[in-house]
Design a protein around this motif. Structure first.
Motif, PDB file in Angstrom:
ATOM      1  N   LYS A 405       0.824  -1.215   0.000  1.00 49.95           N
ATOM      2  CA  LYS A 405       0.000   0.000   0.000  1.00 49.95           C
ATOM      3  C   LYS A 405       0.854   1.260   0.000  1.00 49.95           C
ATOM      4  N   GLN A 406       1.993   1.193   0.689  1.00 48.82           N
ATOM      5  CA  GLN A 406       2.848   2.396   0.762  1.00 48.82           C
ATOM      6  C   GLN A 406       3.570   2.643  -0.545  1.00 48.82           C
ATOM      7  N   LYS A 407       4.145   1.565  -1.095  1.00 45.49           N
ATOM      8  CA  LYS A 407       5.119   1.757  -2.165  1.00 45.49           C
ATOM      9  C   LYS A 407       4.525   1.657  -3.570  1.00 45.49           C
ATOM     10  N   ILE A 408       3.412   0.942  -3.722  1.00 44.62           N
ATOM     11  CA  ILE A 408       3.030   0.573  -5.088  1.00 44.62           C
ATOM     12  C   ILE A 408       1.713   1.198  -5.530  1.00 44.62           C
ATOM     13  N   LYS A 409       1.781   1.922  -6.647  1.00 46.19           N
ATOM     14  CA  LYS A 409       0.582   2.508  -7.245  1.00 46.19           C
ATOM     15  C   LYS A 409       0.554   2.076  -8.703  1.00 46.19           C
ATOM     16  N   PRO A 410       0.010   0.885  -9.002  1.00 45.98           N
ATOM     17  CA  PRO A 410       0.098   0.357 -10.367  1.00 45.98           C
ATOM     18  C   PRO A 410      -0.707   1.167 -11.384  1.00 45.98           C
ATOM     19  N   LYS A 411      -0.189   1.205 -12.623  1.00 43.58           N
ATOM     20  CA  LYS A 411      -0.899   1.904 -13.695  1.00 43.58           C
ATOM     21  C   LYS A 411      -1.378   0.873 -14.717  1.00 43.58           C
ATOM     22  N   LEU A 412      -2.475   1.193 -15.395  1.00 42.37           N
ATOM     23  CA  LEU A 412      -3.035   0.256 -16.380  1.00 42.37           C
ATOM     24  C   LEU A 412      -2.142   0.196 -17.620  1.00 42.37           C
ATOM     25  N   SER A 413      -1.852  -1.029 -18.090  1.00 41.92           N
ATOM     26  CA  SER A 413      -1.081  -1.160 -19.324  1.00 41.92           C
ATOM     27  C   SER A 413      -2.057  -1.280 -20.496  1.00 41.92           C
ATOM     28  N   GLU A 414      -1.508  -1.194 -21.711  1.00 45.56           N
ATOM     29  CA  GLU A 414      -2.356  -1.247 -22.911  1.00 45.56           C
ATOM     30  C   GLU A 414      -3.150  -2.552 -22.988  1.00 45.56           C
ATOM     31  N   GLU A 415      -2.441  -3.690 -22.706  1.00 48.77           N
ATOM     32  CA  GLU A 415      -3.118  -4.997 -22.835  1.00 48.77           C
ATOM     33  C   GLU A 415      -4.284  -5.097 -21.862  1.00 48.77           C
ATOM     34  N   ALA A 416      -4.057  -4.584 -20.625  1.00 51.09           N
ATOM     35  CA  ALA A 416      -5.119  -4.656 -19.613  1.00 51.09           C
ATOM     36  C   ALA A 416      -6.312  -3.823 -20.057  1.00 51.09           C
ATOM     37  N   VAL A 417      -6.029  -2.645 -20.627  1.00 54.76           N
ATOM     38  CA  VAL A 417      -7.110  -1.762 -21.090  1.00 54.76           C
ATOM     39  C   VAL A 417      -7.925  -2.484 -22.156  1.00 54.76           C
ATOM     40  N   GLU A 418      -7.223  -3.121 -23.106  1.00 54.26           N
ATOM     41  CA  GLU A 418      -7.897  -3.858 -24.178  1.00 54.26           C
ATOM     42  C   GLU A 418      -8.783  -4.966 -23.606  1.00 54.26           C
ATOM     43  N   MET A 461      -0.811  -6.612  -5.319  1.00 54.72           N
ATOM     44  CA  MET A 461      -0.468  -7.758  -4.494  1.00 54.72           C
ATOM     45  C   MET A 461       0.786  -8.457  -5.018  1.00 54.72           C
ATOM     46  N   HIS A 462       0.995  -8.378  -6.347  1.00 54.99           N
ATOM     47  CA  HIS A 462       2.214  -8.972  -6.915  1.00 54.99           C
ATOM     48  C   HIS A 462       3.365  -7.975  -6.879  1.00 54.99           C
ATOM     49  N   LEU A 463       3.144  -6.827  -6.240  1.00 52.45           N
ATOM     50  CA  LEU A 463       4.130  -5.744  -6.143  1.00 52.45           C
ATOM     51  C   LEU A 463       4.608  -5.300  -7.520  1.00 52.45           C
ATOM     52  N   SER A 464       3.716  -5.316  -8.529  1.00 51.30           N
ATOM     53  CA  SER A 464       4.142  -4.866  -9.856  1.00 51.30           C
ATOM     54  C   SER A 464       3.606  -3.471 -10.112  1.00 51.30           C
ATOM     55  N   LYS A 465       4.381  -2.712 -10.899  1.00 50.76           N
ATOM     56  CA  LYS A 465       4.024  -1.309 -11.140  1.00 50.76           C
ATOM     57  C   LYS A 465       2.981  -1.172 -12.250  1.00 50.76           C
ATOM     58  N   LYS A 466       2.736  -2.294 -12.973  1.00 48.75           N
ATOM     59  CA  LYS A 466       1.818  -2.232 -14.113  1.00 48.75           C
ATOM     60  C   LYS A 466       0.705  -3.245 -13.954  1.00 48.75           C
ATOM     61  N   VAL A 467      -0.478  -2.869 -14.408  1.00 48.95           N
ATOM     62  CA  VAL A 467      -1.594  -3.815 -14.406  1.00 48.95           C
ATOM     63  C   VAL A 467      -1.556  -4.555 -15.744  1.00 48.95           C
ATOM     64  N   THR A 468      -1.273  -5.853 -15.702  1.00 52.91           N
ATOM     65  CA  THR A 468      -1.162  -6.617 -16.952  1.00 52.91           C
ATOM     66  C   THR A 468      -2.504  -7.239 -17.301  1.00 52.91           C
ATOM     67  N   SER A 469      -2.541  -7.913 -18.471  1.00 56.43           N
ATOM     68  CA  SER A 469      -3.810  -8.531 -18.884  1.00 56.43           C
ATOM     69  C   SER A 469      -4.155  -9.697 -17.956  1.00 56.43           C
TER      70      SER A 469
END
Length: 572
Positions: A405-418, A461-469
């Motif tokens: 919650k402190q460190k990670i603010k993931p952003k939507l990637s193109e594939e996830a948006v699609e 939860m996966h501590l990733s910076k991007k939201v994947t598909s």
């Protein structure tokens, strides 16, 4: 025996006063010889010097005063340390100087748990005629330590970080964390996954027009009695920092949002925060939500969507922040689910509130031999207390969530948006069986936002910076599970959100409209009184007798038609 000694107490802040100045030292000038005297102000009463070294006894001239900030806090015993039916005791605490700092003041808001070190003092109770023999006690604080931190304030050491990274690199981390939620309950994989994602939460964003979208995911569990809903809620309220547990019948609108009370010390009105405000940036678990009165439930609407609570009472107009995640549980109207009635008619919650929950789970308690055996052995193992489960310990789970919650603010990637876009468009434009000209509304934009939040939580939860598909797929899967249970129109074999929100699926609504049109047509042919046989005759190819009766029942409920005499119908 504790008077004038340094003691330590622990409790919950019940009320705080405003910060006001108090004189600690005053300097005076003697009018006859010009000497300067300083007097320490220790009592409640302002003290002047009694005499000067030059024997002057009259009035002295006040030169300057030294002031400090003072605030009064009322501390109450925390409910977990009480036995049985005793009332929690309260004590006044006086905070001075640096303890009134804005940084510390955040910690002493009503509802926070604190530990206070201070000197116990006696305060005389004033009477009209002088001082009474009875004294009150108060604490002069020396230091304040907060007991419960929100996820943002938990500090994570290097060793913890190593453990967290190790856990995150495990490919099955999602499954492992989900199993660590309420491990004493067997099964419920999907629900545990949803609850886990709920604790991680999505990302709060500010939109281009200055408004903001919430990042909190709200969950509703509706189920037969005895499926361990309350156990789940209790567990979450202990694991989430600032987690609160409230029960439906015992919660009122004021207790959930905020109450305005009369302040007896400062002679005015003061605000007392309710559960939703106290668990700002935390989780509030509401059990037996269907037992709350409609009026009390309606106060939650604003808190759940706009994330604030506005109050206009007496002379207080205030808006309090309530960025709170809601996890609610309830039972169906008849205690158990009736498989033949549409689910929304069985849940006694208004459509407006239902649509604010991102995910709704229906838990049916159906006999199933293999599952029953597994549940029985699971429960019995718990009772024998000889069980060691392969789960993440609570302490680490808390730190893991805090770190994410402190460190990670993931952003939507193109594939996830699609992925999300395709799902939304596909769901909205389903093909309908039969020649119905009324298209059902499978999902609304609110569910779309729900998917985005769930996907962000999964990435977090996966501590990733991007939201994947892959994250998006998990979110879509969860939402589908939820929709299958609540919003599936069996007859048209299609998802229909109206079924959730209004209880009437669109195919049923189509039939009601068909009957209405037929009535209008027959009225122009036969006059005001329309015989039932005529209606049946003209509709016999289109809908069955049972459906016709249902539609007429619905129309007479709404008040469009009435029955003037047996076997006849008349439009109003």
């Amino acid at each position: 025996k504790h008077l004038d000694q340094l003691v330590c107490i622990e409790g919950i802040v019940k009320q705080t006063s405003d910060v006001r100045p108090q004189v600690v030292n005053a300097r005076f000038e003697c009018p006859s010889c010009g000497a300067i005297l300083s007097v320490l102000q220790v009592d409640r009463k302002f003290r002047e010097p009694s005499r000067c070294s030059c024997q002057w006894k009259g009035n002295f001239k006040l030169l300057s005063k030294e002031m400090v900030d003072v605030q009064r806090v009322v501390i109450e015993e925390s409910p977990d340390s009480l036995d049985g039916g005793e009332q929690p005791k309260r004590v006044n605490v006086f905070l001075k100087e640096d303890l009134v700092d804005p940084k510390i003041e955040e910690r002493t808001t009503p509802g926070s748990r604190i530990k206070i070190y201070g000197v116990l003092k006696e305060v005389p109770v004033p009477l009209q005629t002088g001082i009474s023999t009875r004294f009150d006690i108060a604490l002069e604080a020396n230091n304040i330590i907060t007991m419960e931190e929100s996820f943002e304030q938990l500090n994570v050491t290097e060793n913890d970080e190593k453990e967290i990274m190790e856990l995150a690199s495990d490919p099955k981390v999602f499954k492992k964390l989900a199993e660590s939620i309420a491990p004493s309950i067997y099964g419920f994989e999907k629900i545990k996954e949803a609850v886990l994602l709920q604790i991680f939460g999505g990302v709060k964003k500010t939109k281009s027009d200055g408004g903001s979208t919430r990042g909190d995911i709200h969950l509703l569990l509706v189920g037969d009695p005895g499926v361990a809903k309350s156990v789940m809620l209790k567990f979450i309220s202990t694991i989430a920092p600032k987690g609160r547990y409230v029960s439906g019948k015992a919660a009122t609108a004021a207790g959930l949002t905020a109450a305005v009370t009369k302040d007896e010390f400062l002679k005015g009105w003061s605000l007392e925060a309710g559960a939703m405000v106290l668990s700002n940036k935390g989780v509030v678990c509401i059990d037996e939500i269907e037992k709350m009165s409609e009026h009390d439930r309606s106060t939650m609407h604003e808190a759940m969507e706009q994330q604030s609570i506005s109050i206009s009472k007496a002379n207080i107009q205030a808006t309090l922040r309530a960025e709170t995640t809601v996890l609610a549980a309830g039972n169906p109207k008849l205690g158990r689910f009736d498989p033949f009635t549409p689910i929304p008619q069985q849940i006694d919650i208004s459509p407006a509130l239902l649509s604010r929950f991102d995910v709704i789970f229906i838990i049916r308690d159906l006999p199933n031999k293999s599952q029953d055996e597994a549940i029985a052995s699971h429960v019995l193992e718990e009772h024998r207390q000889e069980v060691i489960r392969d789960i993440v310990p609570q302490k680490l789970l808390k730190k893991y969530i805090a770190y994410a919650k402190q460190k990670i603010k993931p952003k939507l990637s193109e594939e996830a948006v699609e992925e999300i876009k395709n799902f939304y468009v596909k769901m909205r434009n389903q093909t309908v069986r039969g020649d119905s000209n009324i298209k059902p509304i499978p999902i609304t934009a609110r569910q779309l936002e729900g998917i985005i939040r769930l996907a962000e939580a999964h990435a977090k939860m996966h501590l990733s910076k991007k939201v994947t598909s892959a994250d998006a797929k998990v979110a879509i899967d969860l939402l589908k599970t939820s929709l299958y249970q609540v919003g599936y129109d069996e007859e048209a074999q299609i998802f229909d959100i109206d079924k959730v929100t209004t209880g009437i699926s669109s195919s049923k609504r189509g039939k009601i409209i068909l009957v209405k049109e037929t009535l209008s047509r027959l009225e122009s042919q036969l006059g005001k009184l329309i015989p039932m046989e005529e209606i049946e005759k003209s509709l016999q190819d289109k809908i069955s007798k049972v459906e016709l009766d249902e539609a007429i029942e619905q129309l007479s409920k709404i008040g469009d038609i009435f029955r003037p005499k047996q076997g006849f119908i008349q439009k109003i």
